[in-house]
Scaffold this active site. Structure first.
Site, PDB file in Angstrom:
ATOM      1  N   ASP A   1       0.991  -1.135  -0.089  1.00 36.16           N
ATOM      2  CA  ASP A   1       0.034  -0.097  -0.026  1.00 36.16           C
ATOM      3  C   ASP A   1       0.835   1.161   0.098  1.00 36.16           C
ATOM      4  OD1 ASP A   1      -2.408   1.449   0.154  1.00 36.16           O
ATOM      5  OD2 ASP A   1      -2.175   1.428   2.369  1.00 36.16           O
TER       6      ASP A   1
ATOM      7  N   ARG B   1     -10.068  10.359 -12.328  1.00 36.45           N
ATOM      8  CA  ARG B   1      -9.687  10.443 -10.771  1.00 36.45           C
ATOM      9  C   ARG B   1      -9.088   9.185 -10.273  1.00 36.45           C
ATOM     10  NH1 ARG B   1     -14.087  11.486  -6.966  1.00 36.45           N
ATOM     11  NH2 ARG B   1     -12.296  11.764  -5.497  1.00 36.45           N
ATOM     12  N   LYS B   2      -9.035   8.266 -11.216  1.00 37.42           N
ATOM     13  CA  LYS B   2      -8.817   6.776 -10.593  1.00 37.42           C
ATOM     14  C   LYS B   2      -7.385   6.675 -11.467  1.00 37.42           C
ATOM     15  CE  LYS B   2     -13.363   4.865 -10.509  1.00 37.42           C
ATOM     16  NZ  LYS B   2     -14.383   4.139 -10.900  1.00 37.42           N
TER      17      LYS B   2
END
Length: 260
Positions: free
Chosen positions: A178, A223-224
Site C-alpha cells: 500500500d 480521478r482513478k
C-alpha cells in the site's frame, strides 16, 4: 483577513509556528498593519516568533544505517547509482531514477504537491516509521522512474514484523504494498487515497530478508489511478506477492477532515 485578535490566538496556541507572516496575511492586510502606529508593536512580536512547531529539515529515514544487511546495502547502491547526475556537453543530465527521501510525507514530489507539502509537513512520522529502533520493523527506500512511470522499493523486514514463525506477517507485506503503490500513484497523480487493494500471496517471505517491491502504472481514468505490483527476491527469481491497487485523487480538504 486575519485580525490581530486572531493572530494573538495563533501565537498563544502555537498552532502555526514556522510560517512567515507574509504567508498568512494578504498584501492589503499587511499594508494596514504596517501603516498603523498602534499595530507596530504587534508586527514586531509576530514577525519574530516561530509560527510552526515542526522542523523545516525533517530527517530522511531512508538513509543507510547499521541495521541494513550487506544485501540491503548492495541493492541500495545499485539503484542509487542510477540516480547520479552526469555532465554531458557541458550540461547537467540526471539519471532516469530518483531516490525519494522518506520524510513524513513524500507528497511534495507529486504533481502539484510542493505547496501542499508545506502545510502537512509534520513532526510525526508515517505509520511505517513510527518505531524509532533501527531495523526492528520497516527498513526501506523507494526509487522512482517518472519516465517509465514505475518505482522500486528495497525493503528489509525487521524482527517485529513476524507472523508465522520465521516469516513476515501478511499484514506487514500489505502495508508495504500500500505504501509503495500509493507513493507511485501520488507521484504521478497528486494527492490520492487507497480505494481498493487486491493481494495474492504466492510464497512466504522469510523474516529479515531483503526484497524488491516493483510497482508500475497500469492506467489513469479520470480521478482513478490503477497500479500493479509484485514483490520478489532481489535477484527476481522468486515471487512472493502480486497485487493490484486503485487510488482515487482527492482534494486538499479531505486531508484536513473537510467534508466539502
Amino acid at each position: 483577513m486575519l485580525g490581530l485578535s486572531v493572530m494573538r490566538r495563533l501565537l498563544i496556541s502555537g498552532g502555526m509556528r514556522g510560517l512567515r507572516l507574509q504567508q498568512l496575511l494578504s498584501e492589503e492586510t499587511l499594508r494596514h498593519l504596517q501603516t498603523s502606529p498602534h499595530n507596530t508593536r504587534h508586527i514586531s512580536v509576530i514577525s519574530t516568533v516561530s509560527l510552526w512547531p515542526f522542523s523545516s529539515q525533517p530527517r530522511d529515514f531512508s538513509q543507510p544505517n547499521s541495521s541494513w544487511s550487506p544485501e540491503m546495502h548492495k541493492v541500495y547502491d545499485n539503484y542509487n547509482a542510477l540516480c547520479d547526475t552526469d555532465i554531458e556537453n557541458g550540461e547537467e543530465k540526471r539519471g532516469p531514477w530518483r531516490k525519494l527521501p522518506s520524510y513524513n510525507r513524500s507528497i511534495k514530489y507529486a504533481t502539484g504537491g510542493i505547496h501542499l507539502s508545506k502545510l502537512i509537513q509534520a513532526k510525526a512520522r508515517l505509520f511505517t516509521r513510527n518505531v524509532k529502533e533501527q531495523g526492528a520493523t520497516f527498513e526501506y527506500v523507494v526509487f522512482v522512474n517518472k519516465e517509465e512511470k514505475r518505482c522500486v522499493c528495497v525493503f528489509q523486514a525487521g524482527r517485529l514484523l513476524e507472523g508465522a514463525p520465521g516469516h513476515v506477517h501478511g499484514g506487514a507485506i500489505a502495508t508495504m504494498i500500500d505504501t509503495v503503490t500509493g507513493t507511485l500513484a501520488g507521484f504521478l497523480s497528486g494527492p490520492v487515497m487507497t480505494a481498493n487493494l487486491n493481494i495474492d500471496y504466492r510464497n512466504p517471505m522469510p523474516l529479515g530478508s531483503v526484497v524488491l517491491i516493483h510497482s508500475a502504472l497500469d492506467r489513469i481514468e479520470g480521478r482513478k489511478t490503477y497500479i500493479t505490483c509484485k514483490v520478489t527476491s532481489t535477484d527476481e527469481s522468486k515471487l512472493y506477492t502480486e497485487s493490484t491497487a486503485l487510488f482515487v485523487s482527492i482534494s486538499v480538504g479531505h486531508l484536513f477532515g473537510s467534508r466539502n
